[in-house]
Motif scaffolding. Sequence first.
Motif, PDB file in Angstrom:
ATOM      1  N   GLU A 177     -38.576  31.324 -11.631  1.00 22.33           N
ATOM      2  CA  GLU A 177     -37.357  31.997 -12.058  1.00 22.33           C
ATOM      3  C   GLU A 177     -36.253  31.671 -11.055  1.00 22.33           C
ATOM      4  OE1 GLU A 177     -38.331  36.114 -12.206  1.00 22.33           O
ATOM      5  OE2 GLU A 177     -39.605  35.930 -13.979  1.00 22.33           O
ATOM      6  N   ALA A 178     -35.029  31.482 -11.556  1.00 22.87           N
ATOM      7  CA  ALA A 178     -33.936  31.122 -10.655  1.00 22.87           C
ATOM      8  C   ALA A 178     -32.603  31.538 -11.248  1.00 22.87           C
ATOM      9  CB  ALA A 178     -33.946  29.628 -10.373  1.00 22.87           C
ATOM     10  N   ASP A 179     -31.634  31.729 -10.371  1.00 19.24           N
ATOM     11  CA  ASP A 179     -30.252  31.957 -10.766  1.00 19.24           C
ATOM     12  C   ASP A 179     -29.628  30.577 -11.009  1.00 19.24           C
ATOM     13  OD1 ASP A 179     -27.498  32.360 -10.878  1.00 19.24           O
ATOM     14  OD2 ASP A 179     -27.536  34.011  -9.448  1.00 19.24           O
ATOM     15  N   LEU A 180     -29.345  30.264 -12.252  1.00 21.46           N
ATOM     16  CA  LEU A 180     -28.883  28.919 -12.588  1.00 21.46           C
ATOM     17  C   LEU A 180     -27.530  28.594 -11.977  1.00 21.46           C
ATOM     18  CD1 LEU A 180     -29.993  28.584 -16.330  1.00 21.46           C
ATOM     19  CD2 LEU A 180     -31.268  28.090 -14.236  1.00 21.46           C
ATOM     20  N   SER A 181     -26.707  29.616 -11.755  1.00 23.13           N
ATOM     21  CA  SER A 181     -25.389  29.357 -11.155  1.00 23.13           C
ATOM     22  C   SER A 181     -25.526  28.847  -9.722  1.00 23.13           C
ATOM     23  CB  SER A 181     -24.536  30.624 -11.176  1.00 23.13           C
ATOM     24  OG  SER A 181     -25.083  31.629 -10.326  1.00 23.13           O
ATOM     25  N   LEU A 182     -26.653  29.157  -9.084  1.00 26.43           N
ATOM     26  CA  LEU A 182     -26.911  28.663  -7.729  1.00 26.43           C
ATOM     27  C   LEU A 182     -27.732  27.378  -7.734  1.00 26.43           C
ATOM     28  CD1 LEU A 182     -27.850  32.045  -5.969  1.00 26.43           C
ATOM     29  CD2 LEU A 182     -25.633  30.884  -5.958  1.00 26.43           C
ATOM     30  N   LEU A 183     -28.683  27.304  -8.655  1.00 23.14           N
ATOM     31  CA  LEU A 183     -29.622  26.172  -8.660  1.00 23.14           C
ATOM     32  C   LEU A 183     -29.005  24.882  -9.199  1.00 23.14           C
ATOM     33  CD1 LEU A 183     -32.477  25.005  -8.323  1.00 23.14           C
ATOM     34  CD2 LEU A 183     -33.004  25.880 -10.611  1.00 23.14           C
ATOM     35  N   LEU A 184     -28.277  24.956 -10.303  1.00 23.32           N
ATOM     36  CA  LEU A 184     -27.807  23.738 -10.958  1.00 23.32           C
ATOM     37  C   LEU A 184     -26.862  22.903 -10.093  1.00 23.32           C
ATOM     38  CD1 LEU A 184     -27.370  24.989 -14.647  1.00 23.32           C
ATOM     39  CD2 LEU A 184     -29.340  23.846 -13.585  1.00 23.32           C
ATOM     40  N   PRO A 185     -25.900  23.525  -9.375  1.00 25.97           N
ATOM     41  CA  PRO A 185     -25.049  22.696  -8.497  1.00 25.97           C
ATOM     42  C   PRO A 185     -25.846  21.996  -7.404  1.00 25.97           C
ATOM     43  CG  PRO A 185     -24.042  24.844  -8.884  1.00 25.97           C
ATOM     44  CD  PRO A 185     -25.432  24.923  -9.424  1.00 25.97           C
ATOM     45  N   ARG A 186     -26.863  22.655  -6.897  1.00 30.14           N
ATOM     46  CA  ARG A 186     -27.684  22.042  -5.852  1.00 30.14           C
ATOM     47  C   ARG A 186     -28.490  20.875  -6.421  1.00 30.14           C
ATOM     48  NH1 ARG A 186     -30.990  26.432  -2.573  1.00 30.14           N
ATOM     49  NH2 ARG A 186     -31.550  24.520  -1.470  1.00 30.14           N
ATOM     50  N   ALA A 187     -28.934  21.016  -7.666  1.00 27.31           N
ATOM     51  CA  ALA A 187     -29.677  19.923  -8.296  1.00 27.31           C
ATOM     52  C   ALA A 187     -28.771  18.706  -8.491  1.00 27.31           C
ATOM     53  CB  ALA A 187     -30.245  20.387  -9.634  1.00 27.31           C
ATOM     54  N   ARG A 188     -27.533  18.959  -8.928  1.00 26.65           N
ATOM     55  CA  ARG A 188     -26.605  17.846  -9.141  1.00 26.65           C
ATOM     56  C   ARG A 188     -26.323  17.118  -7.830  1.00 26.65           C
ATOM     57  NH1 ARG A 188     -22.651  20.296 -11.221  1.00 26.65           N
ATOM     58  NH2 ARG A 188     -22.810  19.836 -13.427  1.00 26.65           N
ATOM     59  N   PRO A 213     -33.341  10.847 -13.129  1.00 26.56           N
ATOM     60  CA  PRO A 213     -33.704  12.251 -12.929  1.00 26.56           C
ATOM     61  C   PRO A 213     -32.850  13.157 -13.813  1.00 26.56           C
ATOM     62  CG  PRO A 213     -33.649  11.127 -10.837  1.00 26.56           C
ATOM     63  CD  PRO A 213     -33.131  10.151 -11.853  1.00 26.56           C
ATOM     64  N   THR A 214     -33.501  13.862 -14.719  1.00 26.94           N
ATOM     65  CA  THR A 214     -32.807  14.629 -15.752  1.00 26.94           C
ATOM     66  C   THR A 214     -33.377  16.033 -15.869  1.00 26.94           C
ATOM     67  OG1 THR A 214     -32.366  12.619 -17.041  1.00 26.94           O
ATOM     68  CG2 THR A 214     -32.277  14.720 -18.225  1.00 26.94           C
ATOM     69  N   TRP A 215     -32.487  17.008 -15.950  1.00 24.98           N
ATOM     70  CA  TRP A 215     -32.893  18.377 -16.261  1.00 24.98           C
ATOM     71  C   TRP A 215     -32.366  18.706 -17.647  1.00 24.98           C
ATOM     72  CZ3 TRP A 215     -32.612  22.215 -11.541  1.00 24.98           C
ATOM     73  CH2 TRP A 215     -33.428  21.721 -10.510  1.00 24.98           C
ATOM     74  N   LEU A 216     -33.267  19.020 -18.559  1.00 30.75           N
ATOM     75  CA  LEU A 216     -32.919  19.362 -19.929  1.00 30.75           C
ATOM     76  C   LEU A 216     -32.719  20.873 -20.020  1.00 30.75           C
ATOM     77  CD1 LEU A 216     -35.640  17.174 -21.682  1.00 30.75           C
ATOM     78  CD2 LEU A 216     -33.209  16.620 -21.443  1.00 30.75           C
ATOM     79  N   ILE A 217     -31.523  21.298 -20.401  1.00 34.74           N
ATOM     80  CA  ILE A 217     -31.186  22.723 -20.424  1.00 34.74           C
ATOM     81  C   ILE A 217     -31.089  23.200 -21.867  1.00 34.74           C
ATOM     82  CG2 ILE A 217     -29.548  24.472 -19.650  1.00 34.74           C
ATOM     83  CD1 ILE A 217     -28.558  22.421 -17.554  1.00 34.74           C
ATOM     84  N   LEU A 218     -31.899  24.210 -22.204  1.00 35.69           N
ATOM     85  CA  LEU A 218     -31.885  24.768 -23.554  1.00 35.69           C
ATOM     86  C   LEU A 218     -31.586  26.261 -23.481  1.00 35.69           C
ATOM     87  CD1 LEU A 218     -34.543  22.522 -23.552  1.00 35.69           C
ATOM     88  CD2 LEU A 218     -33.863  22.773 -25.948  1.00 35.69           C
ATOM     89  N   GLY A 219     -30.915  26.756 -24.524  1.00 38.27           N
ATOM     90  CA  GLY A 219     -30.419  28.118 -24.461  1.00 38.27           C
ATOM     91  C   GLY A 219     -31.079  29.091 -25.414  1.00 38.27           C
ATOM     92  N   ASN A 220     -30.487  30.242 -25.487  1.00 36.81           N
ATOM     93  CA  ASN A 220     -30.957  31.354 -26.300  1.00 36.81           C
ATOM     94  C   ASN A 220     -31.093  30.973 -27.777  1.00 36.81           C
ATOM     95  OD1 ASN A 220     -29.773  33.763 -28.140  1.00 36.81           O
ATOM     96  ND2 ASN A 220     -31.077  34.595 -26.539  1.00 36.81           N
ATOM     97  N   GLU A 221     -32.095  31.574 -28.446  1.00 39.20           N
ATOM     98  CA  GLU A 221     -32.387  31.254 -29.842  1.00 39.20           C
ATOM     99  C   GLU A 221     -31.169  31.432 -30.762  1.00 39.20           C
ATOM    100  OE1 GLU A 221     -36.356  32.407 -28.032  1.00 39.20           O
ATOM    101  OE2 GLU A 221     -34.259  32.990 -27.798  1.00 39.20           O
ATOM    102  N   GLY A 222     -30.351  32.450 -30.523  1.00 35.58           N
ATOM    103  CA  GLY A 222     -29.216  32.701 -31.397  1.00 35.58           C
ATOM    104  C   GLY A 222     -27.890  32.183 -30.875  1.00 35.58           C
ATOM    105  N   LYS A 223     -27.693  32.239 -29.565  1.00 39.15           N
ATOM    106  CA  LYS A 223     -26.394  31.919 -28.978  1.00 39.15           C
ATOM    107  C   LYS A 223     -26.336  30.544 -28.313  1.00 39.15           C
ATOM    108  CE  LYS A 223     -25.634  36.831 -27.960  1.00 39.15           C
ATOM    109  NZ  LYS A 223     -25.435  37.834 -26.876  1.00 39.15           N
ATOM    110  N   SER A 233     -22.881  21.344 -17.093  1.00 40.46           N
ATOM    111  CA  SER A 233     -23.647  20.185 -17.562  1.00 40.46           C
ATOM    112  C   SER A 233     -22.854  18.888 -17.417  1.00 40.46           C
ATOM    113  CB  SER A 233     -24.053  20.387 -19.024  1.00 40.46           C
ATOM    114  OG  SER A 233     -22.917  20.368 -19.860  1.00 40.46           O
ATOM    115  N   ASP A 234     -23.578  17.795 -17.268  1.00 36.04           N
ATOM    116  CA  ASP A 234     -22.960  16.470 -17.174  1.00 36.04           C
ATOM    117  C   ASP A 234     -22.739  15.861 -18.554  1.00 36.04           C
ATOM    118  OD1 ASP A 234     -22.932  16.169 -14.260  1.00 36.04           O
ATOM    119  OD2 ASP A 234     -25.112  16.241 -14.455  1.00 36.04           O
TER     120      ASP A 234
END
Length: 267
Positions: A177-188, A213-223, A233-234
Motif C-alpha cells: 500500500e502506498a500514497d501515490l502522490s508521494l510514490l509516483l514522482p519518485r518512480a518517474r 520500465p513501465t508502471w500501468l495505472i488503473l483506476g476505480n471501477e466507476g470513476k 502520468s506520462d
Amino acid sequence: MTKAHTEIMSVQNARVKDWAQLLERRGRDKQGKYLIEGYHLVEEALRAGARVETIVYSLEKGAPTGWDELEQAASPVEWVGVSQAVLAKCSDTQTPQGVLAIVARPQLGMDELLAGEHDLVVVLDGVQDPGNLGTIIRSADAVGAKAVVLGRGTVDLYNPKTIRSTMGSMYHLPILEADLSLLLPRARERGVRLVTTSLQAERSCYDTDLRQPTWLILGNEGKGVSPEVAAQSDVQVIIPMQGKAESLNVAMAATVLLFEASRQRLV
C-alpha cells in the motif's frame, strides 16, 4: 518433525475471539495479522515463506499432513486443533474447509520497492471490488510483473474475499500500500514511465512502447483514474475495441495491458 499441538473447543476462548476479529479490517490493522483459509492457500503461504504463526485445523477432520518440509523453511508454526464451532466462528465461508492459518502481515515500504527492480508494475487507484483486485494480482503474477501497488481507496488485500480470489498469487510477488502522490514522482525520477488508461485517450495501447520500465495505472471501477493521479502520468492509452461494448471491466483491462507489455518484451 514433532509438532506441539494444543486444543481449543470453546468459541468463548480469548484466542478464538482474536482470530474472529481478523475477518474485519479493523481487527487486521490492530493485530498486524490476517487470516487465510483452505488447504491450497495455507500450503502456498508456507511454500512462499510467509510468516505463518498458527495453523488451526478441525479435530474432526484431523491435522493436515505433508507440510513438514514446507514448515521447516518457514518460521516455527503453532498447531491448534479446534471444534467445528470454532472453525465456523473464524471462517468467512459457509462450508469451512477444515484448516485456516494466522499470518503476520509483511512490511514492505516505498523505499524497498524503488530500490529493487521495477520493470513492470501495476498500480491501482481506488479499485474497490475484491474479485477485481484478486484477478489483477493473478494476471500480474502470470506475466512476471515485479509488484502490485495499492493506492488509497483500494480494497484491502487481506479482505477474505480478496485473498480467495488471488488463488495464492498474492504470495508470488510484492504487494504494498502506498500514497501515490508521494510514490509516483519518485518512480518517474528513477526512469519509470507512468501509463494510465482513459476512455478519452487517442493513443492505442498496442501502439505504445511498453518495453521500457513501465508502471500501468488503473483506476476505480466507476470513476477511473483520479484526476490527481492522471495528472502525473506520462501517457494515457485506450484499449481499442471492435465491438459495441462501452468499456472493459478494470480487471480485464489490466490483464490486456499486462499481456501486451509481456508480448512486447518477448518479441
